[in-house]
Design a protein around this motif. Structure first.
Motif, PDB file in Angstrom:
ATOM      1  N   UNK A 272      47.255  41.979 -12.320  1.00 14.51           N
ATOM      2  CA  UNK A 272      46.671  43.039 -11.492  1.00 14.51           C
ATOM      3  C   UNK A 272      47.542  43.360 -10.285  1.00 14.51           C
ATOM      4  N   UNK A 273      48.422  42.418  -9.887  1.00 16.92           N
ATOM      5  CA  UNK A 273      49.366  42.715  -8.805  1.00 16.92           C
ATOM      6  C   UNK A 273      50.162  43.963  -9.172  1.00 16.92           C
ATOM      7  N   UNK A 274      50.633  43.971 -10.442  1.00 20.35           N
ATOM      8  CA  UNK A 274      51.465  45.083 -10.895  1.00 20.35           C
ATOM      9  C   UNK A 274      50.696  46.405 -10.799  1.00 20.35           C
ATOM     10  N   UNK A 275      49.405  46.379 -11.010  1.00 20.09           N
ATOM     11  CA  UNK A 275      48.625  47.621 -11.057  1.00 20.09           C
ATOM     12  C   UNK A 275      48.105  47.984  -9.670  1.00 20.09           C
ATOM     13  N   UNK A 276      47.324  47.077  -9.086  1.00 22.81           N
ATOM     14  CA  UNK A 276      46.623  47.371  -7.830  1.00 22.81           C
ATOM     15  C   UNK A 276      47.600  47.516  -6.662  1.00 22.81           C
ATOM     16  N   UNK A 277      48.476  46.539  -6.498  1.00 21.52           N
ATOM     17  CA  UNK A 277      49.355  46.557  -5.326  1.00 21.52           C
ATOM     18  C   UNK A 277      50.390  47.674  -5.457  1.00 21.52           C
ATOM     19  N   UNK A 278      50.880  47.891  -6.686  1.00 22.29           N
ATOM     20  CA  UNK A 278      51.852  48.962  -6.870  1.00 22.29           C
ATOM     21  C   UNK A 278      51.241  50.311  -6.484  1.00 22.29           C
ATOM     22  N   UNK A 279      50.011  50.544  -6.900  1.00 21.74           N
ATOM     23  CA  UNK A 279      49.352  51.804  -6.552  1.00 21.74           C
ATOM     24  C   UNK A 279      49.189  51.917  -5.035  1.00 21.74           C
TER      25      UNK A 279
END
Lengths: 515, 305
Positions: free
Chosen positions: B162-169
């Motif tokens: 979820x780091x890749x999804x949430x933080x990237x956004x």
């Protein structure tokens, strides 16, 4: 989302007489953009205290500490629900008004939009060259060809004797409405989840089990419409827990790396056992009831022999972690079965013990060299008095006397060592180390509807912000083709697309439209 | 290369990026100050370099314009250093390189510079460079001086895809909002001076730039908040619990929503709406810095010593 500017003007006009007039004025004011804006600001502003003051639903112990530090101020804050901001009547008032304002705007706009979608594109104006985008060329173009070209570009097309009218971009308003309706659905889903869901917390020591019943929880918070019988009837046994930490030589030595709890789970009584590796970010899912690994700590195992030589207690004692970087923990052992006197112990558990002068400290959270310092007490535990007590606290017991002389740093016991109590009161033996985990179980039937609503909201938002409404008309007279274009979305750039459309209409432009 | 070498290389590249952004800032500033005698703005944009008339003023204009072009080049080099620093950090720790506040701010600056660089390829917005490069240099400097954390693994709660999804956004939206904030601030700073009286572009252009990036950023921020809720549902057993970070992400969202509504409301267009957007940007910054430092809560993994 609310009324357009024209409707807005009516709002500010003086109002008609009578109750109906005032009601209409009230409704119009509530559903006006200005009111929606003010409510949005209030909504944001009202959330601020929720981050400034500790909240009961986030961490009740912080609220308790606030009360202990400044009871008068805390009392006043509580009067205004400042420890329960998001469940307060004034917060509810703001969001209910906001959503009422939203409904009052979405409903009429949905009806208008449905009508608009079914309407044919309006007939071509007489003089297309007066439109903001226009062009003309000489070509042998038929009405059918022009209509087909525009249809290929996904315009809705209407034709007349010498004209073509085309329109596209209704998805903008559709997206806008979907977004706002999705927000309403989201609010309802969140509310329903709170009503029909529950959450519970429980602490389980390695080797122990848990069955999903209300009584098994240490803390159980049901929604208003949850019955105790409706809990998913699963059970499990915690067979093992492993934690790993960053080793020495790094700035963040002792920082946890992985937590892993091995459970043998039965989804229902009589069902086959399955082994589950429970980790942070990977909850146990039993038919939509989710169990999360949220904490861990140590439970040293003790064997207490009383003054009469009987084993009065034997088993693990979960200790509260007092230092999360070294996992130094505080333990309370109560032995009501000890005779002739009841016994109690305070303990300090040190997972990786290091002597420093005359003191002992823990230097690492892993149990590399576990010891425990023990302070014994004897007397009356008062368990029969009926007064509520905490299993983690001895301070409430006034009838306990220290055994022997108390020192700040007693010599710690290693695994297998025992402390003989003074005066032949018995002995306490430190026999081993287990770990405990804290779990949270949640059931929230609103989760999936909330997710679907959220996805709809994002998609609707993207459509409403990226799609532009535009109209194109083509008129033909004696081989002269005039094209007019109008962008109905303010601030959008239609020039390039209009030029492309004109080029694709003009057979001599050399632009073949292969869409 | 070993993890340690990569981590050291990453640290050095960040310092290089700071210097490059600072040098670029000087170039942009020279161009802003000297390239255009305000009255001649239009003429110069229309002419194609080759047709510059041989008047007395043409001489300083040419060198200043070149300073601007060099500044863009320096920004690209700084950007490359910034990208490589983030990549090497990621390779050194074998995870997504935005696991703590230091890494987040570095990535957010990278996002803002990326937004600016790609915008100036399509639109005449080179003037933004002076301000974006200042923010980039100061932001990176702040993260090195105050937020720096040694490269290392993250706590189990953050060890998730979820780091890749949430933080990237969140990073992408923050980068866009930063550029929007610059344009909005310039709008207010420029005031209503006429076309010839300011070196900055017309108010309407500044307004359009701010609106365009915020319109792209807002759905991404919405997605960041929702994916955050999805992650919270996986990690903490509830998707929304009014944790301070959640509260301020929500406040930021509401504030940007208010900006979009204000822009569509008669009497709020222009200045008032842009003030709202700046308040929203303030909320974003507070959520980034203030919440981690003042409030704690479940998101308090800033790792600031």
């Amino acid at each position: 989302m609310t009324l357009t500017d024209e409707e807005q003007k009516e709002v500010t006009k003086p109002v008609g007489l009578g109750v109906v007039g005032w009601l209409r004025w009230g409704w119009r004011t509530l559903t006006s953009m200005r009111t929606a804006l003010i409510l949005l600001f209030l909504f944001a502003l009202a959330s601020v205290p929720g981050s400034v003051f500790p909240q009961r639903n986030v961490d009740a112990s912080l609220v308790a500490r606030y009360y202990a530090n400044d009871p008068v101020k805390a009392e006043w804050l509580d009067r205004f629900w400042l420890f329960d901001v998001f469940h307060s009547p004034w917060f509810a008032a703001i969001y209910l008004l906001l959503f009422l304002s939203l409904v009052g705007c979405v409903l009429p706009r949905t009806l208008a939009h449905l009508k608009e979608i079914r309407r044919k594109p309006p007939a071509a104006p007489r003089n297309l060259l007066r439109l903001p985008h226009h062009d003309e060329f000489t070509a042998d173009l038929t009405i059918a060809e022009a209509a087909a070209t525009l249809k290929k570009r996904r315009f809705r097309v209407e034709t007349g004797p010498d004209w073509v009218a085309a329109e596209k971009g209704h998805l903008r308003e559709t997206g806008n409405l979907v977004f706002h309706v999705a927000l309403l659905v989201l609010l309802i889903a969140v509310g329903a989840g709170g009503l029909y869901g529950y959450k519970g917390n429980v602490l389980v020591v390695e080797g122990d089990g848990f069955a999903n019943t209300v009584a098994a929880y240490d803390r159980y918070v049901p929604g208003a419409s949850v019955s105790a019988e409706s809990l998913e009837p699963f059970s499990f046994k915690l067979t093992d827990f492993q934690a790993t930490y960053i080793g020495p030589g790094h700035e963040k030595v002792g920082q946890p790396l992985t937590f892993s709890a091995t459970l043998s789970v039965k989804d229902a009584p009589g069902a086959a056992e399955r082994v589950v590796d429970l980790r942070v970010n990977e909850p146990l899912d039993v038919n939509g009831t989710l169990t999360y690994l949220i904490g861990h700590g140590y439970a040293p195992v003790f064997k207490v022999t009383d003054g009469q030589g009987q084993v009065a207690y034997e088993g693990p004692v979960p200790c509260l972690t007092s230092n999360t970087s070294t996992y130094e923990s505080e333990c309370v052992i109560k032995v009501p079965d000890a005779r002739p006197q009841q016994l109690a112990f305070l303990g300090r558990f040190l997972p990786s013990t290091l002597p420093v002068g005359e003191e002992w400290i823990s230097v690492f959270p892993g149990a590399a060299n576990p010891t425990v310092q023990v302070w014994p007490f004897a007397g009356d535990l008062g368990l029969d008095s009926g007064e509520p007590q905490s299993v983690y606290d001895l301070s409430a017991h006034k009838n306990l006397k220290p055994l022997g002389t108390m020192t700040v740093q007693p010599r710690p016991l290693a695994v297998g060592e025992a402390l003989d109590l003074p005066g032949g009161a018995g002995k306490i033996e430190f026999t081993g180390v287990k770990e405990w985990i804290s779990l949270q179980t949640t059931y929230d039937p609103g989760r999936m509807p909330a997710l679907v609503a959220s996805i709809a909201a994002v998609l609707g938002l993207v459509f409403s912000l990226t799609i532009r409404r535009r109209r194109v008309w083509v008129r033909m007279k004696d081989g002269r083709v005039t094209v007019g274009g109008l962008s109905r979305t303010e601030g959008s750039n239609f020039t390039d697309e209009f030029a492309e459309i004109v080029a694709s209409l003009n057979p001599r432009s050399g632009v073949s439209d292969d869409r | 290369m070993t993890a340690d070498t990569l981590a050291t290389l990453s640290d050095q590249l960040i310092l290089a990026a700071i210097l490059l952004y600072l040098a670029a800032m000087v170039g942009y500033a020279l161009e802003l100050a000297f390239a255009t005698r305000p009255a001649q703005v239009r003429e110069l944009v229309a002419s194609d370099g080759s047709t510059i008339t041989e008047t007395q003023e043409a001489e300083p204009v040419a060198w200043a314009m070149r300073a601007g072009r060099i500044a863009v080049g320096l920004t690209w080099v700084g950007w490359a250093a910034n990208v490589t620093a983030t990549l090497t950090r990621g390779l050194a720790v074998e995870r997504w390189p935005w696991g703590n506040m230091y890494e987040f701010v570095v990535a957010m600056i990278l996002a803002a510079v990326t937004v600016y660089l790609f915008m100036q390829l399509r639109y005449p917005v080179r003037f933004l460079g002076a301000f974006v490069s200042v923010i980039a240099a100061v932001g990176l400097g702040f993260s090195v001086r105050v937020l720096y954390t040694q490269a290392g693994p993250v706590v189990p709660a953050l060890d998730s895809y979820w780091v890749a999804i949430h933080v990237t956004a969140a990073i992408a939206a923050s980068g866009l909002f930063t550029v929007g904030g610059v344009a909005a601030a310039l709008y207010l700073f420029r005031g209503s001076r006429g076309e010839g009286q300011s070196r900055l572009p017309a108010l309407a252009d500044l307004e359009r730039i701010a609106h365009r990036v915020i319109v792209i950023g807002f759905p991404i921020w919405t997605f960041a908040v929702i994916s955050g809720a999805l992650w919270a549902d996986k990690a903490w057993g509830r998707y929304w619990n009014w944790d301070p970070k959640e509260v301020w992400a929500f406040i930021t969202w509401v504030a940007y929503a208010a900006y979009l509504h204000a822009r569509a409301t008669a009497g709020w267009k222009g200045k008032a709406a842009l003030i709202v957007s700046l308040v929203a940007f303030g909320c974003l910054l507070f959520n980034l810095v203030g919440v981690n430092i003042f409030f704690g809560g479940l998101h308090s993994y800033a790792d600031v010593n």
